[in-house]
Design a protein around this motif. Structure first.
Motif, PDB file in Angstrom:
ATOM      1  N   ASP A   1     -50.298  20.706  -1.819  1.00 26.38           N
ATOM      2  CA  ASP A   1     -50.304  21.334  -3.141  1.00 26.38           C
ATOM      3  C   ASP A   1     -50.429  20.280  -4.230  1.00 26.38           C
ATOM      4  OD1 ASP A   1     -47.576  20.405  -3.994  1.00 26.38           O
ATOM      5  OD2 ASP A   1     -46.966  21.627  -2.285  1.00 26.38           O
TER       6      ASP A   1
ATOM      7  N   ASP B   1     -55.026  19.772   2.098  1.00 29.32           N
ATOM      8  CA  ASP B   1     -54.265  21.014   2.074  1.00 29.32           C
ATOM      9  C   ASP B   1     -52.917  20.886   1.367  1.00 29.32           C
ATOM     10  OD1 ASP B   1     -53.144  19.369   3.939  1.00 29.32           O
ATOM     11  OD2 ASP B   1     -52.786  20.930   5.439  1.00 29.32           O
TER      12      ASP B   1
ATOM     13  N   SER C   1     -47.474  17.728  -4.512  1.00 31.06           N
ATOM     14  CA  SER C   1     -47.416  16.805  -3.378  1.00 31.06           C
ATOM     15  C   SER C   1     -48.536  15.778  -3.447  1.00 31.06           C
ATOM     16  CB  SER C   1     -47.498  17.576  -2.059  1.00 31.06           C
ATOM     17  OG  SER C   1     -46.366  18.405  -1.892  1.00 31.06           O
TER      18      SER C   1
ATOM     19  N   GLN D   1     -41.026  21.923  -9.784  1.00 33.61           N
ATOM     20  CA  GLN D   1     -42.322  21.640 -10.386  1.00 33.61           C
ATOM     21  C   GLN D   1     -42.265  21.820 -11.896  1.00 33.61           C
ATOM     22  OE1 GLN D   1     -45.474  24.167  -8.981  1.00 33.61           O
ATOM     23  NE2 GLN D   1     -47.095  22.818  -9.712  1.00 33.61           N
TER      24      GLN D   1
ATOM     25  N   GLU E   1     -57.428  22.543 -10.583  1.00 30.65           N
ATOM     26  CA  GLU E   1     -57.135  23.172  -9.292  1.00 30.65           C
ATOM     27  C   GLU E   1     -56.664  24.614  -9.442  1.00 30.65           C
ATOM     28  OE1 GLU E   1     -54.707  21.067  -6.605  1.00 30.65           O
ATOM     29  OE2 GLU E   1     -55.648  19.116  -6.976  1.00 30.65           O
ATOM     30  N   HIS E   2     -56.087  24.946 -10.594  1.00 29.69           N
ATOM     31  CA  HIS E   2     -55.547  26.293 -10.821  1.00 29.69           C
ATOM     32  C   HIS E   2     -56.104  26.832 -12.139  1.00 29.69           C
ATOM     33  CE1 HIS E   2     -52.554  24.068  -8.394  1.00 29.69           C
ATOM     34  NE2 HIS E   2     -52.376  25.215  -7.759  1.00 29.69           N
TER      35      HIS E   2
ATOM     36  N   TYR F   1     -54.007  19.830 -13.429  1.00 28.43           N
ATOM     37  CA  TYR F   1     -53.411  21.019 -12.827  1.00 28.43           C
ATOM     38  C   TYR F   1     -54.351  22.215 -12.957  1.00 28.43           C
ATOM     39  CZ  TYR F   1     -50.402  24.982 -11.895  1.00 28.43           C
ATOM     40  OH  TYR F   1     -49.894  26.146 -11.372  1.00 28.43           O
TER      41      TYR F   1
END
Length: 530
Positions: A330, A328, A333, A34, A81-82, A78
């Motif tokens: 990540d 579900d 993906s 990643q 989501e995080h 990114y």
């Protein structure tokens, strides 16, 4: 305004500690491919990360070229989501200086893993380091494994050059440990030995016919077009219209690009001359990438997958019904699925070459008598199909060979260890023996992954030093020179490598290329000696 991390990200993570607002993630899961990302809402546009990046992967958002514009949204998404939180990851603090002569460490292997270990050690005043490399050239897979069209990635060697020039660093290139000198002899002249020999053998497919001519482990083909001295004379049949690659990691994508990139574009890289000529004369127009599992489990990175869509004259085709997104999966993906859907919906164009991804098919046999003629695969419905091709490349991973004098785990293809300390079957540690890189953790991660891996190993070494486990009398450092001279072994120094390096660059400059590589040991030694 903000900076953006793009395709070339090596995951070295040298950008992370210099960021004054701690806005670069993810910093964990060091074995992953990643990428790292910069939070655009937190970035203060200071440029510290840009200056630190060893592979020029960081770009100011307003300077992104069209083919990389998408990375601006990828970086931002990114952090949707995080959400950014303080980094609580473990780090290893710098050790205090040691008395001169109290810690001398041998490193076996001058690839990225060995270089990062050397950097960690040389950073501590008083530590002496000797690097042993069986080839006349340093940098391992940076030189012989990174695809020729990824010159920015190869630029990571810049951070190691000052290390090798340090007065406390001794280089023994063209010396093979286990042949020219033994493990016990290294320990007689050093307090500890770190093995960073990598994993340079391709894993076997385990199917009938894989021994036929025309079937190549990726390690051999990559070494061939990169001019590795052990691979330069390999015979590679490029007459087939189609090539088949088994595996779906970044190496599979690298090989695909090399097989389909036009000769004019390749001529601007440091590809070995023999490969440049062979590929220009070859007839490959289509590469089929075969993967047992679905795209959610693909090992290639988002950046490399996305970049395939920008190859001139090449269409990317995804043959799979399983490219729908799921809640579900990540972040990486989900991105791969999104990109795969785009490829699947693109029309193919007349006259274009093609890269075809086939997920969910299992290789069962290489078809052919005296030469590979195709790959038989089992489909999801239980049926079989033959994919015609005289060039089949196995890119399913690498395995480290046994290291003379150390235990070996053949099932995992590595040296058994505990965070870098070499261990025996009863979990007892082998005093003074350590590993880092792929021989330590298996063939996972990217070049920059080795930085954290080396830091962990060196931290264990210093812990043992502090506890007195490495304190003992060792022979004078010059004793190695006398021992090798008595065996008529002539190591190359860092200065002699620089002579080879300069010669290659000067040859390349005549043709507007980064370098023209010397691919035989004899030529390298002649140039170094001259």
């Amino acid at each position: 305004m903000a900076y953006v991390i793009t395709q070339n990200c090596c995951k070295d993570a040298s950008c992370v500690p210099v960021c004054p607002v701690d806005c670069i993630r993810p910093v964990g899961d060091s074995d992953s491919t990643q990428m790292l990302y910069i939070d655009p809402e937190t970035c203060i546009d200071c440029g510290a990360c840009l200056d630190e990046c060893p592979v020029d992967a960081i770009v100011y958002d307003e300077d992104l070229p069209p083919e990389q514009e998408r990375f601006k949204a990828i970086n931002a998404d990114y952090f949707v989501e995080h959400p950014l939180e303080p980094d609580a990851e473990q780090s290893w603090s710098r050790h205090s200086p040691v008395p001169a002569g109290s810690l001398r460490v041998a490193i076996v292997g001058a690839g990225p893993a060995g270089c990062y270990a050397a950097a960690e050690l040389i950073d501590v005043d008083g530590v002496e380091v000797s690097v042993f490399e069986r080839l006349p050239t340093p940098f391992g897979l940076i030189r012989a494994g990174v695809a020729p069209d990824h010159q920015r990635t190869k630029g990571i060697v810049r951070i190691f050059e000052n290390i090798f020039a340090n007065d406390r660093m001794r280089s023994y290139l063209n010396v093979e440990v286990g042949k020219d000198i033994t493990h016990d002899e290294l320990l007689a002249h050093h307090h500890a030995v770190i093995y960073a020999v990598g994993a340079n053998h391709g894993r076997a497919l385990g199917i009938p016919g894989e021994q036929l001519p025309g079937v190549h482990p990726a390690a051999e083909l990559v070494g061939w077009y990169n001019g590795h001295p052990d691979r330069a004379d390999n015979a590679v049949d490029l007459s087939s219209r189609r090539a088949v690659i088994i595996g779906n990691g970044n190496v599979a994508l690298d090989v695909s690009r090399m097989l389909l990139t036009g000769p004019d574009a390749l001529a601007a890289t440091d590809i070995a001359d023999h490969a440049l000529v062979a590929l220009a004369d070859g007839g490959i127009e289509e590469v089929v990438i075969v993967a047992r599992r679905g795209i959610r489990n693909a090992a290639f990175s988002v950046g490399e997958f996305l970049a395939l869509g920008n190859l001139p004259g090449v269409d990317v085709v995804v043959e799979s019904d399983d490219v729908t997104g799921e809640a579900d999966v990540d972040f990486d993906s989900a991105l791969k699925l999104e990109i795969a859907r785009e490829y699947a919906n693109r029309p193919t164009r007349s006259g274009h070459k093609r890269i075809i991804f086939r997920f969910g098919v299992t290789p069962v046999e290489v078809v052919g008598d005296s030469h590979a003629e195709g790959l038989r695969v089992r489909l999801a419905d239980g049926g079989t199909e033959d994919i015609d091709s005289r060039l089949i490349v196995s890119a399913i991973g690498y395995s480290a060979p046994a290291v003379p004098g150390l235990p070996h785990d053949p099932s995992r293809g590595l040296v058994p260890n505990d965070q870098g300390r070499v261990t025996l079957s009863d979990n007892a540690t082998v005093q003074g023996a350590y590993v880092t890189g792929w021989v330590k953790r298996g063939p996972r991660g990217v070049i920059g992954t080795n930085r954290a891996c080396a830091a962990q190993t060196v931290a264990q070494l210093f812990a043992d030093y502090d506890e007195g486990a490495l304190v003992r009398d060792v022979s004078d450092a010059a004793g190695i020179d006398h021992l090798l001279a008595a065996r008529d072994v002539s190591p190359l120094t860092w200065r002699q490598w620089r002579v080879i390096d300069t010669e290659e660059r000067e040859r390349g400059a005549e043709f507007s290329r980064p370098r023209i590589k010397l691919v035989s040991r004899a030529d390298m030694l002649t140039v170094a000696g001259g």
